[in-house]
Design an enzyme around this catalytic site. Structure first.
Site, PDB file in Angstrom:
ATOM      1  N   GLN A 378       0.970  -1.232  -0.117  1.00  0.00           N
ATOM      2  CA  GLN A 378      -0.049   0.020  -0.231  1.00  0.00           C
ATOM      3  C   GLN A 378       0.854   1.137   0.134  1.00  0.00           C
ATOM      4  O   GLN A 378       1.515   1.564   0.950  1.00  0.00           O
ATOM      5  CB  GLN A 378      -0.911   0.218   1.209  1.00  0.00           C
ATOM      6  CG  GLN A 378      -1.919  -1.149   1.130  1.00  0.00           C
ATOM      7  CD  GLN A 378      -1.433  -2.173   1.965  1.00  0.00           C
ATOM      8  OE1 GLN A 378      -0.289  -2.491   1.939  1.00  0.00           O
ATOM      9  NE2 GLN A 378      -2.265  -3.029   2.620  1.00  0.00           N
ATOM     10  N   GLN A 400      -0.151  -0.149  -5.869  1.00  0.00           N
ATOM     11  CA  GLN A 400      -1.330  -0.604  -5.020  1.00  0.00           C
ATOM     12  C   GLN A 400      -1.850   0.404  -4.216  1.00  0.00           C
ATOM     13  O   GLN A 400      -1.215   1.496  -3.660  1.00  0.00           O
ATOM     14  CB  GLN A 400      -0.854  -1.627  -4.144  1.00  0.00           C
ATOM     15  CG  GLN A 400      -1.862  -2.155  -2.947  1.00  0.00           C
ATOM     16  CD  GLN A 400      -1.506  -3.232  -2.167  1.00  0.00           C
ATOM     17  OE1 GLN A 400      -0.567  -3.918  -2.434  1.00  0.00           O
ATOM     18  NE2 GLN A 400      -2.540  -3.736  -1.399  1.00  0.00           N
ATOM     19  N   ASP A 401      -3.314   0.936  -4.114  1.00  0.00           N
ATOM     20  CA  ASP A 401      -3.620   2.137  -3.681  1.00  0.00           C
ATOM     21  C   ASP A 401      -3.333   3.409  -4.189  1.00  0.00           C
ATOM     22  O   ASP A 401      -3.301   4.211  -3.421  1.00  0.00           O
ATOM     23  CB  ASP A 401      -3.549   1.847  -1.947  1.00  0.00           C
ATOM     24  CG  ASP A 401      -4.170   0.494  -1.467  1.00  0.00           C
ATOM     25  OD1 ASP A 401      -4.830  -0.195  -2.068  1.00  0.00           O
ATOM     26  OD2 ASP A 401      -4.123   0.262  -0.255  1.00  0.00           O
ATOM     27  N   ASP A 422      -6.233  -2.752  -6.173  1.00  0.00           N
ATOM     28  CA  ASP A 422      -7.144  -1.943  -5.309  1.00  0.00           C
ATOM     29  C   ASP A 422      -6.895  -0.447  -5.590  1.00  0.00           C
ATOM     30  O   ASP A 422      -6.843   0.433  -4.769  1.00  0.00           O
ATOM     31  CB  ASP A 422      -6.999  -2.287  -3.835  1.00  0.00           C
ATOM     32  CG  ASP A 422      -7.370  -3.789  -3.447  1.00  0.00           C
ATOM     33  OD1 ASP A 422      -7.861  -4.383  -4.244  1.00  0.00           O
ATOM     34  OD2 ASP A 422      -6.797  -3.836  -2.736  1.00  0.00           O
ATOM     35  N   ARG A 490     -13.208  -5.588  -6.160  1.00  0.00           N
ATOM     36  CA  ARG A 490     -13.434  -6.623  -5.137  1.00  0.00           C
ATOM     37  C   ARG A 490     -14.106  -6.174  -3.941  1.00  0.00           C
ATOM     38  O   ARG A 490     -13.851  -4.823  -3.547  1.00  0.00           O
ATOM     39  CB  ARG A 490     -12.291  -7.535  -4.931  1.00  0.00           C
ATOM     40  CG  ARG A 490     -10.928  -6.747  -4.331  1.00  0.00           C
ATOM     41  CD  ARG A 490      -9.965  -7.765  -3.969  1.00  0.00           C
ATOM     42  NE  ARG A 490      -8.689  -7.028  -3.360  1.00  0.00           N
ATOM     43  CZ  ARG A 490      -7.640  -7.459  -2.833  1.00  0.00           C
ATOM     44  NH1 ARG A 490      -7.849  -8.799  -2.610  1.00  0.00           N
ATOM     45  NH2 ARG A 490      -6.561  -6.826  -2.410  1.00  0.00           N
TER      46      ARG A 490
END
Length: 584
Positions: A378, A400-401, A422, A490
């Site tokens: 993250q 990520q993120d 994500d 998701r």
């Protein structure tokens, strides 16, 4: 009394080898201490029962009926009823559902204040805290502080209901405040989810944070019930469109292109208040310095022009820095970049290169970047918790993120968002319109997830809406995309909600479309919708068969997720100077 007798017998037995005088003295002291303890326990229990009885005795039949009826719409009705019924003076304050909501909000504020001091005590007394645990605790202080502001504002707004503004806008404002307050409790707890060691601290805070979350949930459910009823009654009696469907001057918004042209003409003449230039030719050398110098709680736009250059810094636009605008020289020219990440000890919340909380924030022609890379997990480029915030022609680049749409109402238009896992996530009410959303090449063995929406309560007015966008792949992923499955999203939290409308979806998205988070978690409670999308990856025949997934066929249903409805866009997007489309 039996326990006291046994205690005395035990003391007498243990004192057989002690002189009579000493034995008598010890027995007297033991008996006296025991009676004191017993008296204290009886006193506490009596006090609790007295408060409970006093609360119940105060509650008149009329107040009881109002409270019971109001709490019946909540997810935690027993908590709703008992918390308010046992509050001092309940009977004199509960004449309507609005009174019950206010009482609930005031009690929630008290609980939040208790949590604030609990965190402060933990920071002060807990030894050997890791770097991330300290950061997570300070994240909690920040989000708790925001929650207090949101609850106070909700009470003030409730006092003015329903006469301050149109019913629908008033309802949306109230629901936004409490939805954000719920999200803040989750954010505090999520900061302790990165390592097993963190979870020990999380356990200390869990009960208090969850209690506040449930109290907020009850207030939100009652607000929704009250406002839905009032709006429905207004529709019946007035038989007209709600006020926010019409501009302040009484005219309807023009079509998309003409509105864009007009607003672009307006925005091109923006005059900066200060200039940031890394070479020293402006008022400040860093963006952070310009933000620090900006006025607090301003009701007028404060424009910070950021000249072309690479600014290597973490920037925090705090909640008191309202109505600030970042005006760049171009998304490829003005770049704010940093590399905080979870692997190196940050929390996800604190890893953001730029974090924006101050209401009314705008940004145009800027890149927000986190260069930590896919191995650092993250690592947020842009975190937004600013209500009524908008971004135009901005790039948000990370892995990520990448984009953390944390809370409140947000709008992105003409932007590029790129990442891996994500990479658009959070629990705001966020609409991305006319944007390019591109998956990047992740690490070996990883899957790409475009979204991970975090709604925890079915009454929250939150979700991620992707409208008239283009979902595809970056140049590094295109040649190898078959090796890295990419999904539309998701479910990060139980009531995750993501809707994709009238967008072009390339074949980078696999036929199933959506992916599980953990087994069957949230598959029945989430809402993932698709409406009139096109492109090689837009076919729905091979999509997941979850209860929560839906191919939307009704224009009326889809309209609920457009900027005009989902983020009350007609009440504020016009003031941004950015192009937008309110409807389908």
């Amino acid at each position: 009394m039996t326990q006291i007798k046994e205690f005395l017998a035990e003391k007498m037995e243990s004192g057989k080898h002690i002189s009579v005088s000493k034995k008598s003295k010890k027995l007297f002291l033991a008996l006296f201490a025991t009676l004191l303890i017993l008296a204290a326990i009886v006193g506490v229990v009596a006090g609790v029962n007295s408060r409970k009885n006093s609360g119940n005795n105060q509650l008149s039949a009329a107040a009881h009926a109002v409270l019971k009826s109001s709490c019946s719409s909540t997810l935690y009705p027993d908590l709703c009823y008992s918390a308010i019924a046992n509050a001092p003076g309940a009977s004199t304050k509960l004449a309507s559902q609005k009174d019950v909501i206010e009482a609930s909000l005031n009690l929630t504020t008290e609980a939040v204040e208790h949590n604030y001091f609990a965190v402060k005590k933990l920071i002060k007394t807990r030894k050997n805290l890791t770097k991330r645990e300290k950061t997570a605790l300070h994240d909690c202080l920040e989000t708790i502080d925001e929650t207090l502001d949101e609850l106070h504002e909700a009470v003030e707004d409730l006092h003015l209901y329903p006469n301050k503004k149109s019913l629908s806008l008033h309802a949306d404002d109230l629901k936004t405040l409490i939805s954000s307050a719920i999200t803040n409790q989750e954010t505090c707890l999520d900061g302790f989810s990165h390592d097993d060691a963190d979870k020990h601290v999380r356990e200390v805070l869990l009960a208090g944070e969850k209690h506040v979350e449930r109290m907020c949930s009850n207030a939100l459910a009652m607000i929704k019930n009250m406002t839905d009823t009032d709006i429905a009654n207004e529709r019946k009696t007035m038989n007209r469109r709600l006020k926010e469907d019409v501009d302040v001057d009484g005219t309807r918004w023009p079509e998309w292109l003409s509105a864009a042209d007009r607003r672009l003409l307006q925005s091109s003449s923006v005059t900066p208040n200060v200039v940031v230039a890394a070479d020293g030719s402006g008022d400040h050398k860093t963006v952070s310095a310009a933000v620090a110098a900006a006025p607090e709680n301003s009701n007028t736009r404060y424009v910070i022009r950021i000249k072309a250059g690479v600014y290597r810094e973490n920037v925090d636009v705090a909640k008191k820095k309202k109505n600030i605008m970042f005006l760049g020289d171009g998304r490829t020219s003005t770049i704010i970049t940093a590399s905080r990440n979870v692997v190196d000890g940050s929390t996800t919340f604190n890893s953001a290169t730029v974090a924006v909380v101050g209401e009314g924030f705008l940004a145009r022609d800027i890149t927000f970047q986190n260069t930590a890379g896919p191995s650092k997990h993250q690592a947020v480029a842009l975190r937004v918790g600013a209500d009524l915030s908008a971004f135009y022609r901005c790039d948000v680049l990370a892995y990520q993120d990448s984009l953390y749409v944390h809370s409140n109402r947000q709008f992105y238009v003409g932007c590029l968002v790129a990442g891996t896992v994500d990479f658009i996530f959070g629990n705001a009410a966020a609409v991305l319109q006319d944007c390019d959303i591109h998956a990047r090449r992740p690490n070996a063995g990883q899957k790409n997830m475009v979204t991970a929406q975090g709604r925890t309560d079915p009454n929250q007015n939150t979700g991620i809406v992707i409208h008239k966008c283009r979902i595809g792949a970056t140049s590094d992923l295109l040649p190898v995309q078959s090796s890295f499955p990419t999904y539309l999203g998701r479910p990060w939290k139980e009531y995750s909600r993501t809707v994709i409308l009238q967008s072009t979806i390339s074949n980078v998205i696999v036929p199933a479309g959506w992916h599980e988070w953990d087994g069957t978690f949230a598959l029945d409670t989430l809402f993932y919708g698709e409406y009139q999308n096109t492109g090689a990856g837009a076919g729905t025949s091979g999509r997941v068969s979850w209860k929560g997934f839906k191919v939307i066929t009704s224009a009326t249903e889809a309209q609920a997720y457009t900027p005009g409805n989902f983020i009350a866009g007609s009440s504020w997007l016009g003031s941004t100077g950015f192009p937008f489309s309110l409807g389908l």
